[in-house]
Design a protein around this motif. Sequence first.
Motif, PDB file in Angstrom:
ATOM      1  N   ALA A   1       0.828  -1.208   0.000  1.00  0.00           N
ATOM      2  CA  ALA A   1       0.000   0.000   0.000  1.00  0.00           C
ATOM      3  C   ALA A   1       0.862   1.258   0.000  1.00  0.00           C
ATOM      4  N   VAL A   2       1.892   1.276   0.825  1.00  0.00           N
ATOM      5  CA  VAL A   2       2.779   2.437   0.888  1.00  0.00           C
ATOM      6  C   VAL A   2       3.592   2.549  -0.397  1.00  0.00           C
ATOM      7  N   VAL A   3       4.000   1.414  -0.958  1.00  0.00           N
ATOM      8  CA  VAL A   3       4.736   1.434  -2.222  1.00  0.00           C
ATOM      9  C   VAL A   3       3.879   2.080  -3.303  1.00  0.00           C
ATOM     10  N   LEU A   4       2.622   1.669  -3.402  1.00  0.00           N
ATOM     11  CA  LEU A   4       1.725   2.248  -4.408  1.00  0.00           C
ATOM     12  C   LEU A   4       1.583   3.760  -4.239  1.00  0.00           C
ATOM     13  N   LYS A   5       1.352   4.183  -3.005  1.00  0.00           N
ATOM     14  CA  LYS A   5       1.140   5.612  -2.729  1.00  0.00           C
ATOM     15  C   LYS A   5       2.387   6.423  -3.076  1.00  0.00           C
ATOM     16  N   ASP A   6       3.540   6.004  -2.568  1.00  0.00           N
ATOM     17  CA  ASP A   6       4.771   6.767  -2.771  1.00  0.00           C
ATOM     18  C   ASP A   6       5.276   6.675  -4.216  1.00  0.00           C
ATOM     19  N   ALA A   7       5.082   5.543  -4.866  1.00  0.00           N
ATOM     20  CA  ALA A   7       5.515   5.402  -6.255  1.00  0.00           C
ATOM     21  C   ALA A   7       4.692   6.307  -7.165  1.00  0.00           C
ATOM     22  N   LYS A   8       3.399   6.432  -6.885  1.00  0.00           N
ATOM     23  CA  LYS A   8       2.551   7.327  -7.680  1.00  0.00           C
ATOM     24  C   LYS A   8       2.975   8.782  -7.494  1.00  0.00           C
ATOM     25  N   VAL A   9       3.314   9.148  -6.274  1.00  0.00           N
ATOM     26  CA  VAL A   9       3.786  10.517  -6.016  1.00  0.00           C
ATOM     27  C   VAL A   9       5.100  10.755  -6.752  1.00  0.00           C
ATOM     28  N   ALA A  10       6.011   9.794  -6.692  1.00  0.00           N
ATOM     29  CA  ALA A  10       7.306   9.941  -7.359  1.00  0.00           C
ATOM     30  C   ALA A  10       7.136  10.087  -8.862  1.00  0.00           C
ATOM     31  N   SER A  11       6.282   9.263  -9.452  1.00  0.00           N
ATOM     32  CA  SER A  11       6.039   9.354 -10.901  1.00  0.00           C
ATOM     33  C   SER A  11       5.425  10.691 -11.272  1.00  0.00           C
ATOM     34  N   SER A  12       4.443  11.110 -10.498  1.00  0.00           N
ATOM     35  CA  SER A  12       3.765  12.374 -10.773  1.00  0.00           C
ATOM     36  C   SER A  12       4.740  13.550 -10.701  1.00  0.00           C
ATOM     37  N   MET A  13       5.531  13.601  -9.667  1.00  0.00           N
ATOM     38  CA  MET A  13       6.474  14.702  -9.504  1.00  0.00           C
ATOM     39  C   MET A  13       7.567  14.677 -10.581  1.00  0.00           C
ATOM     40  N   ALA A  14       8.017  13.492 -10.964  1.00  0.00           N
ATOM     41  CA  ALA A  14       9.036  13.391 -12.008  1.00  0.00           C
ATOM     42  C   ALA A  14       8.468  13.853 -13.353  1.00  0.00           C
ATOM     43  N   GLN A  15       7.226  13.477 -13.633  1.00  0.00           N
ATOM     44  CA  GLN A  15       6.593  13.900 -14.886  1.00  0.00           C
ATOM     45  C   GLN A  15       6.358  15.405 -14.905  1.00  0.00           C
ATOM     46  N   LYS A  16       6.009  15.961 -13.767  1.00  0.00           N
ATOM     47  CA  LYS A  16       5.813  17.413 -13.683  1.00  0.00           C
ATOM     48  C   LYS A  16       7.138  18.148 -13.866  1.00  0.00           C
ATOM     49  N   GLY A  17       8.208  17.581 -13.348  1.00  0.00           N
ATOM     50  CA  GLY A  17       9.524  18.185 -13.546  1.00  0.00           C
ATOM     51  C   GLY A  17       9.914  18.188 -15.013  1.00  0.00           C
ATOM     52  N   LEU A  18       9.604  17.086 -15.715  1.00  0.00           N
ATOM     53  CA  LEU A  18       9.890  17.030 -17.148  1.00  0.00           C
ATOM     54  C   LEU A  18       9.000  18.007 -17.924  1.00  0.00           C
ATOM     55  N   ALA A  19       7.736  18.118 -17.532  1.00  0.00           N
ATOM     56  CA  ALA A  19       6.813  19.037 -18.200  1.00  0.00           C
ATOM     57  C   ALA A  19       7.242  20.485 -18.000  1.00  0.00           C
ATOM     58  N   GLN A  20       7.862  20.759 -16.888  1.00  0.00           N
ATOM     59  CA  GLN A  20       8.309  22.120 -16.591  1.00  0.00           C
ATOM     60  C   GLN A  20       9.370  22.582 -17.595  1.00  0.00           C
ATOM     61  N   LEU A  21      10.099  21.640 -18.160  1.00  0.00           N
ATOM     62  CA  LEU A  21      11.112  22.002 -19.147  1.00  0.00           C
ATOM     63  C   LEU A  21      10.483  22.619 -20.398  1.00  0.00           C
ATOM     64  N   ASN A  22       9.241  22.273 -20.692  1.00  0.00           N
ATOM     65  CA  ASN A  22       8.560  22.775 -21.888  1.00  0.00           C
ATOM     66  C   ASN A  22       7.918  24.152 -21.682  1.00  0.00           C
ATOM     67  N   GLU A  23       7.892  24.622 -20.477  1.00  0.00           N
ATOM     68  CA  GLU A  23       7.295  25.930 -20.186  1.00  0.00           C
ATOM     69  C   GLU A  23       8.257  27.033 -20.588  1.00  0.00           C
ATOM     70  N   PRO A  24       7.722  28.165 -21.001  1.00  0.00           N
ATOM     71  CA  PRO A  24       8.605  29.271 -21.392  1.00  0.00           C
ATOM     72  C   PRO A  24       9.325  29.853 -20.175  1.00  0.00           C
ATOM     73  N   VAL A  25      10.470  30.383 -20.445  1.00  0.00           N
ATOM     74  CA  VAL A  25      11.254  30.993 -19.383  1.00  0.00           C
ATOM     75  C   VAL A  25      10.602  32.319 -19.004  1.00  0.00           C
ATOM     76  N   LEU A  26      10.431  32.536 -17.731  1.00  0.00           N
ATOM     77  CA  LEU A  26       9.796  33.760 -17.250  1.00  0.00           C
ATOM     78  C   LEU A  26      10.811  34.888 -17.266  1.00  0.00           C
ATOM     79  N   LYS A  27      10.447  35.961 -17.907  1.00  0.00           N
ATOM     80  CA  LYS A  27      11.337  37.133 -17.959  1.00  0.00           C
ATOM     81  C   LYS A  27      10.765  38.168 -17.014  1.00  0.00           C
ATOM     82  N   VAL A  28      11.579  38.646 -16.136  1.00  0.00           N
ATOM     83  CA  VAL A  28      11.158  39.663 -15.187  1.00  0.00           C
ATOM     84  C   VAL A  28      11.129  40.998 -15.901  1.00  0.00           C
ATOM     85  N   GLY A  29      10.056  41.709 -15.732  1.00  0.00           N
ATOM     86  CA  GLY A  29       9.954  43.045 -16.322  1.00  0.00           C
ATOM     87  C   GLY A  29       9.130  43.067 -17.593  1.00  0.00           C
ATOM     88  N   ASP A  30       8.560  41.982 -17.993  1.00  0.00           N
ATOM     89  CA  ASP A  30       7.709  41.976 -19.200  1.00  0.00           C
ATOM     90  C   ASP A  30       6.296  42.339 -18.879  1.00  0.00           C
TER      91      ASP A  30
END
Length: 112
Positions: free
Chosen positions: A83-112
């Motif tokens: 049960a704990v493996v399922l819960k923590d593995a899902k969190v790890a996958s989700s966070m890793a995928q979000k980290g990869l998705a963040q690479l596709n976001e535009p770079v924020l420029k301050v002052g625009d």
Amino acid sequence: MSKALLVLTSVALLGLSGCADMNAKQSSSESTPAKAAISAEAQAALSTAQADVKAAKAKNALWTTAANALKAAEAAAAKGDSAVVLKDAKVASSMAQKGLAQLNEPVLKVGD
């Protein structure tokens, strides 16, 4: 007489040391704990999480929350807690995928 006593003592000590070795080997093999098993679903989730974290790490997009969740899932797998493996593995996958998705976001420029 003293030679006979010496021989008997030597034979007795050798016999006792042989018995002690046999008992030591048996007790060490009995005390080795068996590896705890987890469910097939938990094993699949853990494998997926490991792959996702590895991919995120390769692109320098790994969040610490993903790495920590994977460590927790692996520790739970060692204890056999599916049960704990399922819960923590899902969190790890989700966070890793979000980290990869963040690479596709535009770079924020301050002052625009």
